[in-house]
Scaffold this motif. Structure first.
Motif, PDB file in Angstrom:
ATOM      1  N   GLU A   1      -6.398   5.956  -4.391  1.00  0.00           N
ATOM      2  CA  GLU A   1      -5.366   5.694  -3.248  1.00  0.00           C
ATOM      3  C   GLU A   1      -6.188   5.270  -2.015  1.00  0.00           C
ATOM      4  N   ARG A   2      -7.645   5.730  -2.071  1.00  0.00           N
ATOM      5  CA  ARG A   2      -8.481   5.409  -0.979  1.00  0.00           C
ATOM      6  C   ARG A   2      -8.957   3.805  -1.336  1.00  0.00           C
TER       7      ARG A   2
ATOM      8  N   THR B   1       4.421  16.199   2.320  1.00  0.00           N
ATOM      9  CA  THR B   1       3.508  15.096   2.167  1.00  0.00           C
ATOM     10  C   THR B   1       2.772  15.198   3.653  1.00  0.00           C
TER      11      THR B   1
ATOM     12  N   ASP C   1      -6.229   1.864   0.231  1.00  0.00           N
ATOM     13  CA  ASP C   1      -6.586   1.826   1.713  1.00  0.00           C
ATOM     14  C   ASP C   1      -7.546   0.849   2.374  1.00  0.00           C
TER      15      ASP C   1
ATOM     16  N   ASP D   1       0.897  -1.337  -0.054  1.00  0.00           N
ATOM     17  CA  ASP D   1      -0.019   0.003  -0.062  1.00  0.00           C
ATOM     18  C   ASP D   1       0.963   1.311   0.041  1.00  0.00           C
ATOM     19  N   ALA D   2       2.113   1.183   0.693  1.00  0.00           N
ATOM     20  CA  ALA D   2       2.940   2.504   0.851  1.00  0.00           C
ATOM     21  C   ALA D   2       3.135   2.872  -0.619  1.00  0.00           C
TER      22      ALA D   2
ATOM     23  N   SER E   1      -6.578  14.953   8.442  1.00  0.00           N
ATOM     24  CA  SER E   1      -6.241  14.970   7.047  1.00  0.00           C
ATOM     25  C   SER E   1      -6.320  16.438   6.742  1.00  0.00           C
TER      26      SER E   1
ATOM     27  N   ASP F   1       0.453   4.542  -2.295  1.00  0.00           N
ATOM     28  CA  ASP F   1       0.487   6.009  -1.647  1.00  0.00           C
ATOM     29  C   ASP F   1       1.572   6.971  -2.274  1.00  0.00           C
ATOM     30  N   GLU F   2       2.814   6.300  -2.662  1.00  0.00           N
ATOM     31  CA  GLU F   2       3.975   7.251  -3.195  1.00  0.00           C
ATOM     32  C   GLU F   2       3.496   7.723  -4.583  1.00  0.00           C
TER      33      GLU F   2
END
Lengths: 227, 227
Positions: free
Chosen positions: A91-92, B214, A95, A49-50, B199, A53-54
């Motif tokens: 992105e969500r 970020t 998650d 997941d990282a 957020s 996100d990146e």
């Protein structure tokens, strides 16, 4: 300048497709890990997941750079802004795949999937992967027929989500409270993927038609092919 | 041109504050309606959500107009892009208030709040309203001390969210499956408000410091006042 701009837009599109592909892999692995209590597979999703996100952050940076350097207006501007929103939805989705993987890991070595709901969650997982694949293809091709398929699958997922609650609330439900909690959360997560996909599809409908429409109007574009 | 731009930015800020105020009212009404099974109050929240959605769309339109007409660069550009994201988070907080109101309406005339969890949900509701008020104030003043308070309240809400699961999964839990489902969903909704607020706070920290960071870096700004 137009040339440069179109090159940049292609770059944005390529990256959106790439993120959507990673999200599809995450959803596929997470839903399979959940179904088979495969904690190693769940760990893969959590780690990966990282990367999603990146890549989403990098895409946002590119979009902001395009806004700054090329100062697009009118339709071009709205395309870049839409890309920012699409990347947030993708992105969500990543998650949520991670949440399903965490649920799997938390329950291990017990099964995370509550008894009596195996086939329902298998169907939901398969539909989620199908939705993610269609979404990736939609981002690649802007074929609005895919947007309608996504909406249909979202309806199916909503029905399955309701069926989970019907099962859990029926007299025959024998599950303990932990099974009820897991079923509730997992069903909600499985159903949410498609909501985000529908939201992205609406934005792509805008990109494809070039008309700026509210989300309510956009769905008309998807369904009827016209405003 | 600078003058015009700053007038536009003030307009954006005023509208963000206005939306945050409406969201605060929605959260206050929804959590109270949930606690007291007040279906009329729940209906008010459900009806009012359309207004929040409309105002978020109008704000997005204004931001896009600013991008098109004034073509901001560097920090100014990032401020406008942040406003688009903040409006999306606020709109989502409104949706969650609506979910809580729908849960209240669905269970009526039964109580939506499961037995034995009344005081926990009362605390969660109060914290949610506090978070929303602090967020509104943060948007109005850019006082970063508020961002830290929001983070602290988010931690408290996370703890309460975990305590709901501990209660539901304990041997003493007598609730039926429907109470378990309600507790799970309601607790998740109550906890999500603060995630969105955190957020937004990260984005305001960026607006206030002017550094593009970020989300991970931004929290350092909030916590330590420096990067």
């Amino acid at each position: 300048m137009r040339e440069v701009f179109h090159q940049s837009l292609e770059d944005v599109q390529t990256r959106l497709v790439e993120i959507a592909e990673l999200v599809t892999v995450a959803i596929d692995k997470a839903t399979r890990a959940f179904g088979s209590s495969d904690v190693a597979l769940a760990e893969e999703v959590i780690e990966a997941d990282a990367v999603i996100d990146e890549k989403a952050i990098a895409l946002d940076e590119l979009a902001i750079e395009i806004l700054a350097r090329q100062q697009p207006v009118a339709r071009d501007l709205r395309i870049v802004v839409s890309a920012l929103r699409i990347s947030a939805s993708l992105e969500r989705m990543g998650d949520i795949a991670e949440h399903i993987a965490q649920l799997t890991r938390m329950r291990f070595p017990e099964r995370a999937i509550p008894k009596g709901l195996k086939s329902t969650f298998t169907k939901m997982g398969e539909l989620d992967v199908e939705v993610a694949r269609q979404l990736t293809e939609l981002l690649r091709t802007q074929d609005l027929a895919l947007a309608e398929k996504i909406r249909n699958d979202d309806d199916k997922l909503d029905d399955l989500h309701i069926s989970v609650f019907e099962k859990v609330l029926s007299d025959t439900w024998q599950g303990e409270a932990s099974a009820t909690v897991d079923a509730t959360l997992a069903s909600r997560y499985h159903e949410r993927f498609a909501d985000h996909a529908v939201s992205v599809a609406k934005k792509v409908a805008y990109l494809a038609t070039g008309d700026w429409v509210t989300e309510t109007d956009a769905i008309e574009v998807i369904v009827n092919g016209q405003r």
